[in-house]
Write an enzyme that holds these catalytic residues in place. Structure first.
Site, short mmCIF file in Angstrom:
data_model
loop_
_atom_site.label_atom_id
_atom_site.label_comp_id
_atom_site.label_asym_id
_atom_site.label_seq_id
_atom_site.Cartn_x
_atom_site.Cartn_y
_atom_site.Cartn_z
N GLY A 1 -7.99 13.75 29.80
CA GLY A 1 -7.85 14.78 28.77
C GLY A 1 -8.92 15.86 28.86
N SER B 1 -13.12 12.22 26.80
CA SER B 1 -13.36 11.55 28.07
C SER B 1 -12.06 11.48 28.84
CB SER B 1 -13.91 10.13 27.82
OG SER B 1 -12.96 9.34 27.15
N TYR C 1 3.79 -1.26 27.87
CA TYR C 1 3.31 -0.01 28.45
C TYR C 1 4.30 0.53 29.48
CZ TYR C 1 0.12 3.37 30.61
OH TYR C 1 -0.44 4.51 31.09
#
Length: 356
Positions: free
Chosen positions: A39, A36, A217
């Site tokens: 990618g 999904s 992150y």
């Protein structure tokens, strides 16, 4: 994110890649697989550009790998698609897949370093409100600066999970694949998925794994930018080139974990409107892969190592690529690279049984 902006680049600025078959390793998101998001869109778009490539997709388990392969072959039945299993957040898994790739391929022309996690994301609505009052809300919505935090944790290797998955696992993989990437007849490419959320203010050399902060992150993506800069300096003469891209805001499994799904659905019409002002609201995986695919068609010798290539979409839905100078201190980049080498040494000593 920020940085000096330079003119947008059309997708057709250089011809497609060379005609002969080429090996391509694709490192998919370690927690979601390539089945999904950006990618899968990237895999499909690469085959649309050149159906003669050999596409090697990487997912966390065989079920995800085969599901992704089936989806790709459904639209490209003649494609050469192979699979490998790897968890970029697990060093033993990374070393195993590197050994497997060395056995299966003589060279790799493109490696897309696309794995990423954002565990337990939280939105600071108070900060968002203050940004609205201060007139900074558009900047905050396009970079998540000051409004997005995560709760990180240690993984099984004793490393911070976000650092390990988003950066260090990729770094180890690249180092283990040097024999396939360097010294080839034609240049090889590393294409890292970074983010507009990559910020120097979230990163510290003294805490490069971001164990003490709440923006792991952002820190990991800034460290990615730093690492790419140094890799170019050290490996360009050996025919290996590194680039960083930002897919923009894509509605993916990772994004949907930030807010409840029903809230995203309510916000979607607003987000389409925001795209007239925030060009990095790519929204769809297909649009998010624009910069990845654009780089596939470029001659790496002419690319700027200090630029991040952003996937952008206009308010009317036209996709294009915009290069922006990245705000990196090259001395800090070198120091981080040395720290990564030290950590690599420790890791290889621990897993010496997995080395050739």
């Amino acid at each position: 994110m920020g940085g000096q902006s330079v003119p947008r680049l059309p997708a057709e600025s250089l011809p497609a890649a060379a005609a002969e078959p080429r090996g391509l390793a694709f490192a998919g998101p370690a927690r979601q697989g390539t089945a999904s998001g950006v990618g899968l869109a990237l895999c499909q778009r690469l085959l649309e550009e050149d159906g003669r490539i050999h596409l090697c997709i990487a997912c966390r388990n065989a079920q995800k790998s085969e599901a992704t392969r089936d989806l790709i072959l459904a639209t490209h039945p003649a494609a050469q698609v192979s699979t490998v299993e790897v968890d970029l957040g697990n060093l033993a898994s990374v070393l195993r897949v590197a050994r497997e790739l060395r056995c299966r391929f003589q060279r790799l022309d493109f490696v897309y370093l696309n794995a990423g996690v954002m565990p337990n994301p939280h939105v600071n609505f108070k900060a968002l409100w203050h940004g609205l009052l201060a007139g900074k809300v558009l900047h905050m919505l396009t970079t998540a600066e000051g409004i997005m935090t995560q709760t990180d944790r240690l993984n099984g290797d004793g490393l911070q999970e976000v650092f390990a998955t988003n950066l260090f696992g990729h770094f180890i993989l690249v180092r283990q694949l040097e024999s396939l990437l360097c010294g080839n007849e034609k240049p090889s490419r590393l294409i890292w998925t970074s983010s507009s959320n990559a910020r120097e203010s979230a990163f510290s050399l003294s805490d490069y794994q971001h164990a003490k902060g709440r923006e792991s992150y952002s820190s990991s993506k800034y460290a990615t930018d730093l690492t790419s800069v140094v890799l170019n300096r050290k490996f360009n003469k050996q025919g290996l080139y590194s680039s960083v891209v930002c897919p923009g805001l894509v509605m993916s499994n990772m994004t949907y974990r930030i807010l409840p799904v029903f809230l995203w659905k309510l916000l979607m019409p607003i987000m389409w409107l925001i795209r007239f002002f925030a060009k990095t609201y790519t929204l769809t995986p297909y649009n998010g892969a624009e910069a990845h695919v654009w780089l596939f068609k470029q001659k790496p010798e002419y690319l700027d190592a200090l630029v991040k290539y952003h996937s952008c979409t206009s308010g009317l839905g036209k996709s294009y690529v915009e290069p922006r100078k990245i705000n990196v201190d090259e001395e800090t980049a070198e120091k981080l690279y040395e720290k990564l080498l030290e950590l690599e040494k420790q890791a290889l000593e621990r897993y010496s049984d997995l080395l050739d």
